[in-house]
Design an enzyme around this catalytic site. Sequence first.
Site, PDB file in Angstrom:
ATOM      1  N   TRP A 359       0.836  -1.211   0.000  1.00 23.89           N
ATOM      2  CA  TRP A 359       0.000   0.000   0.000  1.00 23.89           C
ATOM      3  C   TRP A 359       0.865   1.253   0.000  1.00 23.89           C
ATOM      4  O   TRP A 359       0.397   2.353  -0.282  1.00 23.89           O
ATOM      5  CB  TRP A 359      -0.958   0.006   1.210  1.00 23.89           C
ATOM      6  CG  TRP A 359      -0.322   0.309   2.541  1.00 23.89           C
ATOM      7  CD1 TRP A 359       0.716  -0.370   3.116  1.00 23.89           C
ATOM      8  CD2 TRP A 359      -0.652   1.367   3.461  1.00 23.89           C
ATOM      9  NE1 TRP A 359       1.036   0.178   4.334  1.00 23.89           N
ATOM     10  CE2 TRP A 359       0.216   1.244   4.582  1.00 23.89           C
ATOM     11  CE3 TRP A 359      -1.588   2.383   3.465  1.00 23.89           C
ATOM     12  CZ2 TRP A 359       0.166   2.113   5.679  1.00 23.89           C
ATOM     13  CZ3 TRP A 359      -1.636   3.253   4.563  1.00 23.89           C
ATOM     14  CH2 TRP A 359      -0.766   3.114   5.646  1.00 23.89           C
ATOM     15  N   ASP A 360       2.156   1.062   0.272  1.00 23.70           N
ATOM     16  CA  ASP A 360       3.103   2.173   0.280  1.00 23.70           C
ATOM     17  C   ASP A 360       2.996   2.993  -1.009  1.00 23.70           C
ATOM     18  O   ASP A 360       3.131   4.219  -1.001  1.00 23.70           O
ATOM     19  CB  ASP A 360       4.551   1.650   0.346  1.00 23.70           C
ATOM     20  CG  ASP A 360       4.809   0.736   1.530  1.00 23.70           C
ATOM     21  OD1 ASP A 360       3.860   0.105   2.002  1.00 23.70           O
ATOM     22  OD2 ASP A 360       5.972   0.638   1.949  1.00 23.70           O
ATOM     23  N   GLU A 489       1.058  -1.733  13.047  1.00 24.33           N
ATOM     24  CA  GLU A 489       1.145  -3.202  13.110  1.00 24.33           C
ATOM     25  C   GLU A 489       1.569  -3.694  14.489  1.00 24.33           C
ATOM     26  O   GLU A 489       1.746  -4.891  14.682  1.00 24.33           O
ATOM     27  CB  GLU A 489       2.112  -3.704  12.036  1.00 24.33           C
ATOM     28  CG  GLU A 489       1.568  -3.522  10.631  1.00 24.33           C
ATOM     29  CD  GLU A 489       2.543  -3.942   9.538  1.00 24.33           C
ATOM     30  OE1 GLU A 489       3.738  -4.106   9.835  1.00 24.33           O
ATOM     31  OE2 GLU A 489       2.103  -4.094   8.386  1.00 24.33           O
ATOM     32  N   LYS A 601       3.549   1.926  16.088  1.00 22.71           N
ATOM     33  CA  LYS A 601       4.643   1.780  15.125  1.00 22.71           C
ATOM     34  C   LYS A 601       4.665   2.942  14.133  1.00 22.71           C
ATOM     35  O   LYS A 601       5.713   3.451  13.756  1.00 22.71           O
ATOM     36  CB  LYS A 601       4.440   0.458  14.385  1.00 22.71           C
ATOM     37  CG  LYS A 601       5.526   0.116  13.386  1.00 22.71           C
ATOM     38  CD  LYS A 601       5.201  -1.190  12.676  1.00 22.71           C
ATOM     39  CE  LYS A 601       6.283  -1.578  11.685  1.00 22.71           C
ATOM     40  NZ  LYS A 601       5.890  -2.682  10.810  1.00 22.71           N
ATOM     41  N   GLN A 602       3.500   3.331  13.657  1.00 23.84           N
ATOM     42  CA  GLN A 602       3.442   4.355  12.597  1.00 23.84           C
ATOM     43  C   GLN A 602       2.069   5.017  12.648  1.00 23.84           C
ATOM     44  O   GLN A 602       1.149   4.490  13.279  1.00 23.84           O
ATOM     45  CB  GLN A 602       3.658   3.701  11.239  1.00 23.84           C
ATOM     46  CG  GLN A 602       2.559   2.751  10.813  1.00 23.84           C
ATOM     47  CD  GLN A 602       3.019   1.767   9.751  1.00 23.84           C
ATOM     48  OE1 GLN A 602       3.474   0.678  10.078  1.00 23.84           O
ATOM     49  NE2 GLN A 602       2.895   2.142   8.486  1.00 23.84           N
TER      50      GLN A 602
END
Length: 771
Positions: A359-360, A489, A601-602
């Site tokens: 998906w990046d 994640e 994480k993000q």
Amino acid sequence: MEQYLQLDEWSIIEEGFHPNHHELSESIFSIGNGYMGQRANFEERYSGCSLQGSYMAGVYYPDKTRVGWWKNGYPEYFAKVLNSTNWIGIDVNIDDHPLDLATCKILSFRRELNMKAGYLLRECIVELPNFKQVKVVSTRFVSLKRRQIGAIKYQITPLNFSGKLALTSYLDGDVSNKDANYDEKFWVEVNKQATADCSYLTVKTKKLDFHLTSAMHTKLFHNDAQLELPLLTGLIERDKYVGVSSEFITQQRETVTLYKYVANVTSRDYDPSQLINQAMHFLDEASHIGFEALLEEQQQAWGAHWKECDIVIAGDLAAQQAIRFNIFQLYQTYTGEDNRLNIGPKGFTGEKYGGSTYWDTEAYCLPFYLSTADEPIARNLLIYRHHHLEKAKENARKLGFSKGALYPMVTMNGEECHNEWEITFEEIHRNGAIAYAIYNYVNYTGDEAYLFEYGLDVLIEISRFWEERVQFSKVKQQYVMLGVTGPNEYENNVNNNWYTNRIATWTLEYTLRSLEALRLSHTANYNLLVNKLALQQEELTQWQHIIDHMYFPVDEEQGIFLQQDGFLDKEIVPVKALSPAHLPINQHWSWDRILRSCYIKQADVLQGLYFLGHLYDIETKKRNFDFYEPITVHESSLSPCVHNILACELGYIDKAYEMYLRTSRLDLDNYNNDTEDGCHITSMAGTWMSITQGFGGMKVRQDMLCLAPIIPHSWTAFSFKIMFRHARLQVHVSQEKVTITHEAGPEITIRLYEEVHTLAPQQVIEKPKVF
Ligand code: BGC
């Protein structure tokens, strides 16, 4: 992490050899041209730690899945971009001793990745165990203009002796992937021939029959290219290998120069029966042009590219070098001409992530290509997913859905090849990013036709998936989405991840809105689409019902969206309270501890506020940023850029700068201690966004390009270029003023801070910087 690379505006430089960081350097100094690429391995043999890697875009292997515990629904294979024929190899023997930097005394060493001109240079003076000292200078590049061509100039000078020098220039297809699931080699030989003039080797993959022919032409000169030496003593042929060698006596301080030209062609572009001819044709052309002229072409090609997308930062060399490195690596990975290709998270710099599409691409890379290249390039990234629509529908059926499409988490050809249940089955927010990319593209380019020609096919199938994936909770009397993994994640199998619920609902809204626009503007086309996709009115009604009754977890007291149900049950302790010895937590903590912790994480909720920024006010963004950023560890390379952009919007300039350095120097400074596996290519587009959308405050609202620049305190000025609706602008921001120059294309109306300006071609406007 020891900072061992030099700061420079246009180059990445290693002074003195750092064998402990050699694999890291192999990633960082990688070269590529979108068609092929390779890690910065040495040409001669190296017995120290090294990851040999040479990759051809789109040539992959379906490596049989390996998992401890099989779960129904797992894919049969994990696609891997293949380490393929090592075409740079040159064996060097000096008085019968191999030149191997791992066994030599290094007297001087310098390597440089020259980003302005697109080549890799290495100069070293070494002493062999037999006390012979030699100087080696090698220059290598893969041609931007002639995609199939790689060229090497390899010079060797005996410094303290006259003696025997043996050189073997070879093509070696007997290579393997470090991450092969069963330690299997993936290539078999098809044909080969070694001749003094031209040699070739064709190998093919054991599965899928990808053929690769590499052809090489080697030339030797003595004394600064004055005297051509005959290539002789040996023609070597063995399994998946061809080499030509030459042995002669060299005199002290006289230089021998080996030129090696290689053409790589694959069955992705030609029928296998044509490969040798094609390779010879490209090779012939290149070797006639000659190394220096090819290098000149290369400099021009990069020069033209930099003219369109360079970013200049004055007053901060580290930041300047970093942004160029990011742009350089991105463009080395994907140039957009071939809509069968995509952008692997590691590009051509390593094997991790298999070189596949994530998906990046939609979430992070698309904006870079939208603003720095012509429209068809970004469009190709969308067409790629359109081509995969049938596979995405199959994927949804495989998981038990009766309709709709679920795009894979990781793919080469549209089929899912990721096999961790919490990601494969649960990280379904990726579907939302693919829908969002369509919106992003149409919003940026104004290319409504794309929406009607291709976009709605995808949007409708994704909407159908969301329709079936949500469920109506009797207790809540609202729709919920259970058992998902959000972008963070470090949490799995959660219920009602705010971001996933939000992006799903937004997709339904956008699909309905786009359908209605088509119905009103092109009724006949609308009817065709409805028939083609057997779209029922009940579906549209149901989508609206979901939109109106979707559940979103919130904490009213703090006025924030909750990452998922129950998030506040966690103990919330900011990252800064952790001992640095615990970071990165993914390398120090058990997975169990990570999952139970509050650490993110993000960007997750914040990813939603970034994507859908136009739907939320600044106070909402601020409350959520203030809550989530302090508990975010940014252990995905994709994290800092989103935080940079939001921090800029909120006026948190110091935080924005901290995030900028983190995203832009992620690989150069090895922040996450993992760059030896390859560079974080997809997050490099996020770095570019940090400058343009972050510090530049670039947005598109109601078909208008809007800018609201701010500038970090330590920068004197920065400037970037963007293409918008066929016009190219240069935006220059200093501590005092903003200057916008119309460089090319038609007249354009933009908003700078709160004022609207129309710029005629070549016009320049200058305004005081507002914040
Ligand atoms: C991130 C994902 C990303 C993947 C590939 C993971 O670490 O969490 O969001 O898609 O890396 O870059």
